[in-house]
Write an enzyme that holds these catalytic residues in place. Structure first.
Site, short mmCIF file in Angstrom:
data_model
loop_
_atom_site.label_atom_id
_atom_site.label_comp_id
_atom_site.label_asym_id
_atom_site.label_seq_id
_atom_site.Cartn_x
_atom_site.Cartn_y
_atom_site.Cartn_z
CB CYS A 140 -0.91 0.01 1.22
SG CYS A 140 -1.96 1.47 1.33
CG ASN A 175 -19.68 -17.85 12.31
OD1 ASN A 175 -19.86 -17.93 11.09
ND2 ASN A 175 -18.46 -17.87 12.85
CG ASP A 180 -25.19 -8.67 29.64
OD1 ASP A 180 -24.10 -9.27 29.61
OD2 ASP A 180 -25.28 -7.44 29.71
CG ASP A 209 -16.55 -16.05 18.96
OD1 ASP A 209 -15.52 -15.43 19.28
OD2 ASP A 209 -17.10 -15.94 17.85
CB CYS A 220 -11.42 -11.05 19.18
SG CYS A 220 -12.37 -10.28 20.50
#
Length: 440
Positions: A76, A306, A349, A371, A397
């Site tokens: 880039c 998912n 929650d 997840d 993550c």
């Protein structure tokens, strides 16, 4: 009284010792830590100071005197200015090593655990992979034009981008086209962002508008969509205000072909940005968890399904739990669309509302998948052994909270960390996604 700005030291040469988790070179000058943008381990560089602080200083590379064998030419033209990527100057194999080392470091330092086995890294196409992104928009008077893209590195200004190599080409190659269209709108100064959303097919662009567009504005946006193949939506308030322009509504979806599943979603829904890597991630998660036809499986933080729906193809029953009621509604619709009647979803929650009154907490599960968001899953971990979970796949993550949760699972709840590895969901960035297998 205003504080006099600190005088920056003169440029110097230095040897770079290591790479930080954020992708910056690190060295020490007279015992003080110095973070150097654009530097790689083992390099000798001439650097320019950019900030002096009490505990550490910051700098950027002016010249690479002795280059690392892992250094490559960034693809880039905006690399080093745009803050979207931090590792384009490092070859992809070395990027994976850095991410694995980062994961191993936090497991040892924070989790006080070591995986029994290292999983092979999951990788996919490293360019044009982003199908979900939020792009800033701003008319810059000094430049005499509108900019569309990501922020500059370490400041709040929008980078002056002509194209983006990590966005899907339909958007990444059309940043100037988007900017030129916004430039013609009467509400040009009241369009702060564009959100892109793609699955297997069409691309939706959601224009955030702080002022009502005129009919002429809408006509120009519709012409943009017609000419470039976009579906145009507007957002004039919260997420619930997102609406398509006339004739622009489209069904978004992506497939998981190895599991015979198609998942529909709305432009505002959370989906993984890297579709091919997501497919490989789902495959690996199911391989590790190994669901059998007689298993009851729990999927926490399940989102749109998912993992839940592929698990339902191979299990007796799957229960998905998610805090966002809208995502649960669409997860149920996705289960029906795929003809799956052995999956149930609950809204809860998982970080504040855990209660024995919830029906799923009174059921036994042989296996589980979690997840969670960046904040991790600490609040739900104690429930896993109570519910009978013997095998757990943890998709993360953020390695720091994974390591913290691994400490709890292994050193207090009696699980073993059987395997762990990284997934390159965001190539050319320092972001680390990972997956771990725990067993009791």
């Amino acid at each position: 009284m205003s504080r006099k700005p600190k005088t920056l030291p003169a440029p110097i040469e230095a040897e770079i010792q290591t790479l930080t988790h954020e992708g910056r070179g690190l060295t020490r000058i007279d015992g003080k830590t110095l973070f150097v943008d654009g530097a790689l381990p083992g390099e000798r560089v001439r650097l320019r100071y950019t900030r002096v602080q009490r505990r550490f200083d910051e700098a950027e590379v002016e010249e690479v005197i002795t280059a690392s064998p892992d250094r490559i030419e960034p693809k880039c033209a905006h690399f080093g200015v745009c803050g979207g990527c931090t590792l384009q100057h490092l070859n992809p194999e070395a990027q994976i090593r850095v991410k694995h080392d980062s994961l191993a470091d936090v497991f040892e330092r924070i989790g006080k655990v070591t995986p029994e086995r290292r999983l092979d890294p999951l990788t996919a196409e490293s360019w044009g992979y982003r199908r979900k992104a939020r792009l800033g928009v701003r008319h810059v008077v000094k430049k005499g034009r509108t900019l569309v893209g990501f922020r500059e590195r370490r400041n709040s200004f929008l980078a002056d981008l002509r194209r983006c190599e990590v966005l899907h080409p339909q958007v990444g190659g059309r940043l100037e086209t988007l900017a030129a269209t916004i430039e013609t709108l009467s509400i040009r100064d009241h369009v702060p962002q564009i959100e892109m959303a793609m699955g297997d097919g069409p691309c939706v662009l959601v224009f955030r508008v702080m002022q009502t567009p005129t009919p002429e504005d809408e006509a120009r946006l519709l012409e943009l969509g017609r000419r470039e193949g976009f579906h145009i939506y507007l957002q004039d308030g919260g997420i619930d205000s997102i609406r398509p322009l006339p004739g622009q509504e489209v069904a978004l979806s992506y497939s998981l072909p190895n599991h015979g599943v198609e998942i529909g979603f709305l432009p505002s829904d959370f989906t993984q940005v890297n579709l091919e890597l997501n497919r490989r991630m789902v495959d690996q998660a199911l391989d590790l968890l190994g669901p059998d036809p007689d298993d009851a499986v729990l999927d926490l933080f399940c989102g749109l399904g998912n993992f839940t729906l592929p698990l339902a193809r191979r299990s007796a029953e799957v229960v998905g739990v998610e805090g966002d009621a809208g995502l649960v509604e669409r997860a149920r619709a996705n289960a029906a669309h795929n003809g799956l009647d052995n999956v149930r979803f609950h809204v809860a929650d998982l970080q504040t509302e855990l209660s024995t009154e919830a029906p799923w907490t009174r059921q036994r599960f042989t296996k589980a998948l979690i997840d969670p968001p960046r904040s991790g899953a600490l609040e739900v971990l104690d429930w896993l052994p109570r519910l009978g979970v013997e095998r757990l796949v943890y998709v993360s993550c953020y390695p720091t909270t994974l390591a913290r949760d691994a400490d709890r699972l292994v050193n207090e709840l009696g699980y073993r960390l059987r395997a762990a590895g990284v997934m390159d969901m965001f190539p050319h960035t320092s972001h680390v996604e990972s997956m771990a297998l725990f067993e009791r």
